[in-house]
Design a protein around this motif. Structure first.
Motif: not given
Length: 208
Positions: A74, A111, A192, A196, A87, A177, A199, A91, A72, A190
């Motif tokens: 970002y 991530p 974000l 939740t 964010d 992301a 995601i 995440l 992931i 994703l």
């Protein structure tokens, strides 16, 4: 790509990439209800690829280091007043929920938080920042040339506002992301800014 600009906004401008449109259109595409019958929203997108940065431990990090892992990615910065921390909170919360739901699949995820503000975001600053959100979140940054090359390759954007000498300048940037597969292939954005569960649903669909 980058440059100093001045404006009167109290917070940084955030841009969403056109890739989000591709992700939204997937819901209307034929092919069934399961991931096995669907193409990833970003399949074939010309984003991603090699990079060379410095991670939060001060070590050189390259795209090849994550071969076999889902990633992931970002782009942001630690001094971001509101968007990046929100964010990253979202995440981190989703990653913990995904770990509880499917620890094996979650263990395949890496991530990565790439700071486009190397002037302030040293490895030490990044390590302290990422620790607030998830233990496996890795902070990275690099030289301006390294960052510009990665930002362009990954379809992102940023610009640094002029520093008035206080060191409190803002950075305008995209805040997507992007989920990449084990071979570095782009899969999905994703959501974000959603719940939740939304995601986690995206992660369940594409991380196998």
């Amino acid at each position: 790509m980058t440059g100093a600009v001045m404006n009167d906004l109290p917070f940084p401008k955030i841009r969403f990439l056109p890739l989000l449109l591709a992700a939204a259109l997937t819901a209307c595409s034929p092919g069934g209800d399961t991931a096995a019958q669907e193409a990833p929203p970003l399949q074939g997108a010309a984003i991603g690829g090699d990079f060379t940065l410095t991670d939060e431990s001060g070590q050189t990090a390259q795209e090849s280091d994550f071969a076999g892992d889902y990633r992931i990615v970002y782009f942001g910065y630690t001094f971001c007043p509101d968007v990046c921390p929100v964010d990253m909170q979202n995440l981190g919360r989703a990653l913990r929920a995904f770990e509880a739901d499917d620890a094996e699949a979650a263990g395949k995820l890496v991530p990565i938080f790439v700071s486009v503000d190397p002037g302030r975001d040293t490895p030490e600053v990044l390590a302290e920042y990422t620790a607030n959100f998830h233990p496996r979140l890795i902070g990275m940054t690099g030289t301006r040339e390294q960052l510009d090359a990665m930002v362009e390759a990954y379809g992102a954007w940023y610009e640094i506002e002029e520093d008035d000498g206080s060191g409190r300048y803002l950075v305008n940037h995209t805040n997507n992301a992007t989920l990449f597969g084990p071979d570095g292939e782009p899969l999905a954005i994703l959501p974000l800014q959603d719940s939740t569960e939304t995601i986690v649903d995206t992660l369940r669909r594409w991380v196998r």
